[in-house]
Design a protein around this motif. Structure first.
Motif, PDB file in Angstrom:
ATOM      1  N   ALA A  73     -15.248  57.029  45.148  1.00 19.11           N
ATOM      2  CA  ALA A  73     -15.390  55.861  46.025  1.00 19.11           C
ATOM      3  C   ALA A  73     -16.515  56.013  47.045  1.00 19.11           C
ATOM      4  N   LEU A  74     -16.890  57.235  47.356  1.00 18.64           N
ATOM      5  CA  LEU A  74     -17.931  57.470  48.358  1.00 18.64           C
ATOM      6  C   LEU A  74     -19.319  57.176  47.800  1.00 18.64           C
ATOM      7  N   THR A  75     -20.122  56.492  48.575  1.00 18.82           N
ATOM      8  CA  THR A  75     -21.525  56.249  48.234  1.00 18.82           C
ATOM      9  C   THR A  75     -22.376  56.536  49.471  1.00 18.82           C
ATOM     10  N   THR A  76     -23.650  56.700  49.267  1.00 23.23           N
ATOM     11  CA  THR A  76     -24.537  56.899  50.414  1.00 23.23           C
ATOM     12  C   THR A  76     -24.474  55.695  51.338  1.00 23.23           C
ATOM     13  N   GLU A  77     -24.378  54.512  50.754  1.00 21.19           N
ATOM     14  CA  GLU A  77     -24.353  53.291  51.559  1.00 21.19           C
ATOM     15  C   GLU A  77     -23.100  53.223  52.427  1.00 21.19           C
ATOM     16  N   ASN A  78     -21.917  53.432  51.822  1.00 14.78           N
ATOM     17  CA  ASN A  78     -20.726  53.291  52.665  1.00 14.78           C
ATOM     18  C   ASN A  78     -20.574  54.457  53.634  1.00 14.78           C
ATOM     19  N   LEU A  79     -21.104  55.630  53.293  1.00 17.50           N
ATOM     20  CA  LEU A  79     -21.083  56.736  54.241  1.00 17.50           C
ATOM     21  C   LEU A  79     -21.985  56.424  55.429  1.00 17.50           C
ATOM     22  N   THR A  80     -23.157  55.859  55.170  1.00 13.51           N
ATOM     23  CA  THR A  80     -24.065  55.473  56.252  1.00 13.51           C
ATOM     24  C   THR A  80     -23.432  54.409  57.134  1.00 13.51           C
ATOM     25  N   ASP A  81     -22.762  53.439  56.515  1.00 20.50           N
ATOM     26  CA  ASP A  81     -22.085  52.390  57.290  1.00 20.50           C
ATOM     27  C   ASP A  81     -20.984  52.982  58.168  1.00 20.50           C
ATOM     28  N   MET A  82     -20.229  53.929  57.617  1.00 21.65           N
ATOM     29  CA  MET A  82     -19.168  54.554  58.405  1.00 21.65           C
ATOM     30  C   MET A  82     -19.738  55.346  59.568  1.00 21.65           C
ATOM     31  N   MET A  83     -20.861  56.025  59.332  1.00 23.64           N
ATOM     32  CA  MET A  83     -21.464  56.793  60.406  1.00 23.64           C
ATOM     33  C   MET A  83     -22.023  55.890  61.511  1.00 23.64           C
ATOM     34  N   GLU A  84     -22.433  54.704  61.151  1.00 29.78           N
ATOM     35  CA  GLU A  84     -22.863  53.759  62.183  1.00 29.78           C
ATOM     36  C   GLU A  84     -21.683  53.399  63.084  1.00 29.78           C
ATOM     37  N   GLU A  85     -20.509  53.231  62.486  1.00 28.22           N
ATOM     38  CA  GLU A  85     -19.313  52.945  63.281  1.00 28.22           C
ATOM     39  C   GLU A  85     -18.968  54.105  64.200  1.00 28.22           C
ATOM     40  N   VAL A  86     -19.103  55.325  63.690  1.00 31.03           N
ATOM     41  CA  VAL A  86     -18.761  56.507  64.483  1.00 31.03           C
ATOM     42  C   VAL A  86     -19.794  56.742  65.587  1.00 31.03           C
ATOM     43  N   VAL A  87     -21.066  56.685  65.236  1.00 34.19           N
ATOM     44  CA  VAL A  87     -22.125  57.038  66.182  1.00 34.19           C
ATOM     45  C   VAL A  87     -22.454  55.896  67.130  1.00 34.19           C
ATOM     46  N   MET A  88     -22.675  54.711  66.591  1.00 30.75           N
ATOM     47  CA  MET A  88     -23.124  53.588  67.414  1.00 30.75           C
ATOM     48  C   MET A  88     -21.970  52.840  68.085  1.00 30.75           C
ATOM     49  N   ASP A  89     -20.870  52.689  67.365  1.00 24.67           N
ATOM     50  CA  ASP A  89     -19.740  51.934  67.902  1.00 24.67           C
ATOM     51  C   ASP A  89     -18.687  52.824  68.545  1.00 24.67           C
ATOM     52  N   ALA A  90     -18.888  54.130  68.496  1.00 22.75           N
ATOM     53  CA  ALA A  90     -17.987  55.109  69.122  1.00 22.75           C
ATOM     54  C   ALA A  90     -16.546  54.987  68.638  1.00 22.75           C
ATOM     55  N   LYS A  91     -16.382  54.680  67.355  1.00 19.69           N
ATOM     56  CA  LYS A  91     -15.043  54.652  66.782  1.00 19.69           C
ATOM     57  C   LYS A  91     -14.595  56.067  66.438  1.00 19.69           C
ATOM     58  N   GLU A  92     -13.288  56.289  66.518  1.00 16.75           N
ATOM     59  CA  GLU A  92     -12.741  57.589  66.151  1.00 16.75           C
ATOM     60  C   GLU A  92     -12.916  57.819  64.647  1.00 16.75           C
ATOM     61  N   PRO A  93     -13.377  58.997  64.230  1.00 12.40           N
ATOM     62  CA  PRO A  93     -13.493  59.282  62.806  1.00 12.40           C
ATOM     63  C   PRO A  93     -12.197  59.047  62.038  1.00 12.40           C
ATOM     64  N   ALA A  94     -11.064  59.369  62.640  1.00 14.95           N
ATOM     65  CA  ALA A  94      -9.777  59.171  61.961  1.00 14.95           C
ATOM     66  C   ALA A  94      -9.528  57.696  61.667  1.00 14.95           C
ATOM     67  N   ASP A  95      -9.913  56.818  62.592  1.00 14.44           N
ATOM     68  CA  ASP A  95      -9.718  55.378  62.388  1.00 14.44           C
ATOM     69  C   ASP A  95     -10.657  54.843  61.309  1.00 14.44           C
ATOM     70  N   VAL A  96     -11.903  55.316  61.334  1.00 12.33           N
ATOM     71  CA  VAL A  96     -12.864  54.890  60.315  1.00 12.33           C
ATOM     72  C   VAL A  96     -12.423  55.395  58.942  1.00 12.33           C
ATOM     73  N   ALA A  97     -11.890  56.600  58.899  1.00 15.52           N
ATOM     74  CA  ALA A  97     -11.380  57.151  57.644  1.00 15.52           C
ATOM     75  C   ALA A  97     -10.230  56.309  57.106  1.00 15.52           C
ATOM     76  N   ASP A  98      -9.318  55.901  57.977  1.00  9.16           N
ATOM     77  CA  ASP A  98      -8.189  55.069  57.552  1.00  9.16           C
ATOM     78  C   ASP A  98      -8.663  53.750  56.953  1.00  9.16           C
ATOM     79  N   GLU A  99      -9.691  53.164  57.561  1.00  7.22           N
ATOM     80  CA  GLU A  99     -10.231  51.903  57.054  1.00  7.22           C
ATOM     81  C   GLU A  99     -10.820  52.101  55.660  1.00  7.22           C
TER      82      GLU A  99
END
Length: 306
Positions: free
Chosen positions: A272-298
């Motif tokens: 299920a992991l792709t470079t695109e969705n990993l990059t999108d998730m990292m934007e949430e973690v880095v730019m939006d300051a979301k908790e990694p655990a919450d982004v992982a759950d999503e």
């Protein structure tokens, strides 16, 4: 990839697992304190992570996918670099960790010439310490990159790492880059590039990002999924000699813990992991300051893995 480190509070990690950026605090691999006086039982998977936010995110994804299949999980996040967590995998302090294929192979075999995704993955089993194995790799890739600001690129006409030769610039990166083949020795060996100095920072984290923004370093190790590259208009220097090999995300696990249930769950994550969705998730973690655990759950919910 501290490698893009943000300080993340994790409710289920005890204070004994805390690790500061300078290496102080309690030992995250210490099993003598906390809720249990012994190491995890044989039916528990201890999921670790390196000391940067993307790896913590991936570890949370692995842990959540396993828990969804009824596997008992313990987390020991933010352990440190390979010099710390590979021995921990070997001695059973942790059982599973998200890895990056090319850097793992280079760490295990400094003479490897494998650079493509397929060749790196094929070479890994023979290089791994006894008792460890890799499961299916994902198409998701996050590579180290030599990154400069647009101003620096324009000033020195930089498009490739080779263009750094004889430029008298300051390189910034994680401490291990001082000796790793992908760091200072690699720039000299592969491109004949010698820097004015090397500034020890973190693994693509806030220290590195801020040092490049503020001009404390001219060239920095920034990971290719880091959203700061696009946001700041920075330039990734081309790497025609493949100093940085393919870096596909792959689970590294103790063979004794790789049951069919565990293997199937982790292989489903890799699929299920792709470079695109990993990059999108990292934007949430880095730019939006979301908790990694919450982004992982999503991610797990969206991909029907939870």
């Amino acid at each position: 990839m501290n490698r893009r480190k943000m300080v993340v509070a994790t409710a289920f990690v005890t204070s004994a697992l805390a690790l500061t950026a300078c290496g102080g605090g309690s030992d995250p691999l210490d099993t003598s304190s906390g809720d249990s006086d012994t190491a995890a039982s044989s039916d528990t998977i201890v999921v670790g992570s390196a000391n940067f936010s993307e790896n913590e995110l991936l570890a949370e994804i692995y842990a959540g996918a396993l828990e969804a299949k009824g596997v008992k999980v313990e987390k020991k996040l933010n352990i440190g670099s390979r010099e710390t967590y590979v021995p921990a995998l070997e001695d059973g302090s942790i059982d599973l960790l998200p890895e990056y294929s090319g850097n793992l192979l280079s760490y295990l075999d400094s003479d490897t010439e494998a650079v493509s995704s397929d060749d790196v993955y094929a070479a890994l089993p023979a290089a791994l310490p006894e008792g460890l194995s890799v499961l299916e790799q994902s198409t998701a890739e996050d590579k180290d990159a030599a990154v400069v600001t647009k101003e620096t690129a324009d000033k020195y006409s930089l498009t490739s790492i080779a263009d750094l030769k004889d430029k008298d610039l300051v390189l910034g990166g994680p401490p291990e880059w001082k000796t790793r083949a992908t760091g200072v020795p690699g720039f000299e060996k592969n491109y004949g590039v010698e820097f004015k100095s090397f500034k020890s920072l973190d693994a693509g984290g806030t220290l590195t990002i801020n040092a490049l923004k503020n001009g404390q370093v001219d060239v920095a190790d920034v990971f290719t999924t880091d959203p700061n590259i696009a946001a700041e208009g920075w330039v990734i220097l081309e790497d025609p000699k493949n100093q940085f090999a393919a870096q596909n995300v792959v689970p590294l696990i103790n063979k004794d813990k790789a049951s069919q249930t565990v293997t199937d769950a982790l292989n489903a994550v890799s699929a299920a992991l792709t470079t695109e969705n990993l990059t999108d998730m990292m934007e949430e973690v880095v730019m939006d300051a979301k908790e990694p655990a919450d982004v992982a759950d999503e991610f797990l919910t969206e991909n029907k893995l939870s």
